[in-house]
Design an enzyme around this catalytic site. Structure first.
Site, PDB file in Angstrom:
ATOM      1  N   SER A  84     -18.221  19.681 -37.109  1.00  0.00           N
ATOM      2  CA  SER A  84     -17.131  19.974 -36.186  1.00  0.00           C
ATOM      3  C   SER A  84     -17.276  19.145 -34.897  1.00  0.00           C
ATOM      4  O   SER A  84     -17.284  17.919 -34.959  1.00  0.00           O
ATOM      5  CB  SER A  84     -17.085  21.479 -35.895  1.00  0.00           C
ATOM      6  N   HIS A 233     -14.448  26.390 -42.739  1.00  0.00           N
ATOM      7  CA  HIS A 233     -14.902  25.419 -41.749  1.00  0.00           C
ATOM      8  C   HIS A 233     -16.422  25.432 -41.579  1.00  0.00           C
ATOM      9  O   HIS A 233     -17.025  24.397 -41.325  1.00  0.00           O
ATOM     10  CB  HIS A 233     -14.214  25.715 -40.415  1.00  0.00           C
TER      11      HIS A 233
END
Length: 255
Positions: A84, A233
């Site tokens: 990320s 994610h």
């Protein structure tokens, strides 16, 4: 920038960079799965974990922080895995100092601009910070009004600490993160680099989309994208053994 550093294992150096609101601890499962084959170096990025709180969250600045740590550790070249925000930092390091990276693995992020995905979270973190919350239970009771996903709530609360004065506080540099959020959501910039790169996307995540392919290949023409089925994610936390295996195969040139 004297970032917090944790080293473990022996072998070729592998740098791990965490995401927004995270720390080196969040990549512990990946580190444990790879330390037999690599010297794993985990960092707390600026305004996170045990690293200093400073103004500015641009990827150029964060990449420069990381480069200084590599210099301090006398590491000329290494592999890098970033998730990320850490993935964007890793990509910027590759773009700004391509001679320092052998192979790059990016966890569920593309080098593109994203909208504000964290407005409720940031408002909740600010509300807790301005409250009289002392214990983690106190903080959780307030933050739960802003975050309705239990896993995300638990993840955020790993940053709550009680100080020596008995008062509670966030371990992250909240003011700097809020002030620099537009930089955190910004795209990566630079000229294309000839670095073998693996993008790992969660099948249940929307952070890497088909329309991002052009932007990825424009900066990383040697990139491939692999999907980790059944993950969102936080793919590295949901299936750490599988993600570590994919990383190891790619770094070993078997993928």
């Amino acid at each position: 920038m004297d970032l917090f550093v944790r080293e473990r294992g022996e072998g070729p150096p592998l740098l791990l960079l965490h995401g927004l609101f995270g720390s080196a601890d969040n990549l512990g499962a990946i580190a444990r799965n790879l330390e037999a084959d690599y010297k794993v170096i985990s960092l707390d990025l600026r305004n996170h974990g045990r690293s200093p709180h400073v103004e500015g969250m641009s990827y150029t600045a964060m990449a420069a922080d990381v480069k200084l740590i590599l210099d301090k550790l006398d590491i000329g070249k290494c592999h890098v895995f970033g998730h990320s925000m850490g993935g964007k930092t890793a990509m910027q390091l590759a773009l700004d100092a391509p001679d320092r990276i052998s192979r790059l693995v990016v966890g569920d992020i593309a080098p593109v601009s994203y909208g504000n995905h964290h407005s409720d979270i940031l408002q909740g973190l600010r509300t807790v910070a301005e409250s009289d919350a002392v214990s983690r239970t106190d903080a959780e009771a307030i933050l739960a009004d802003f975050v309705n996903e239990p896993d995300v709530l638990s993840f955020l609360l790993t940053n709550w600490r009680r100080g020596n004065n008995g008062k509670g506080h966030w371990r992250i540099g909240l003011d700097a993160i809020i002030g620099g959020y537009s930089e955190i959501s910004a795209e990566n910039t630079g000229l294309a680099v000839d670095i073998p790169t693996l993008f790992l996307r969660g099948s249940l995540s929307d952070y890497i989309k088909p329309e991002h392919r052009e932007a990825i290949l424009a900066l990383f023409p040697k990139a491939t994208v692999r999907t980790v089925e059944g993950t969102g994610h936080w793919l590295h936390a949901e299936k750490p053994e599988l993600v570590a295996r994919l990383i190891n195969r790619f770094l070993s040139n078997d993928l």
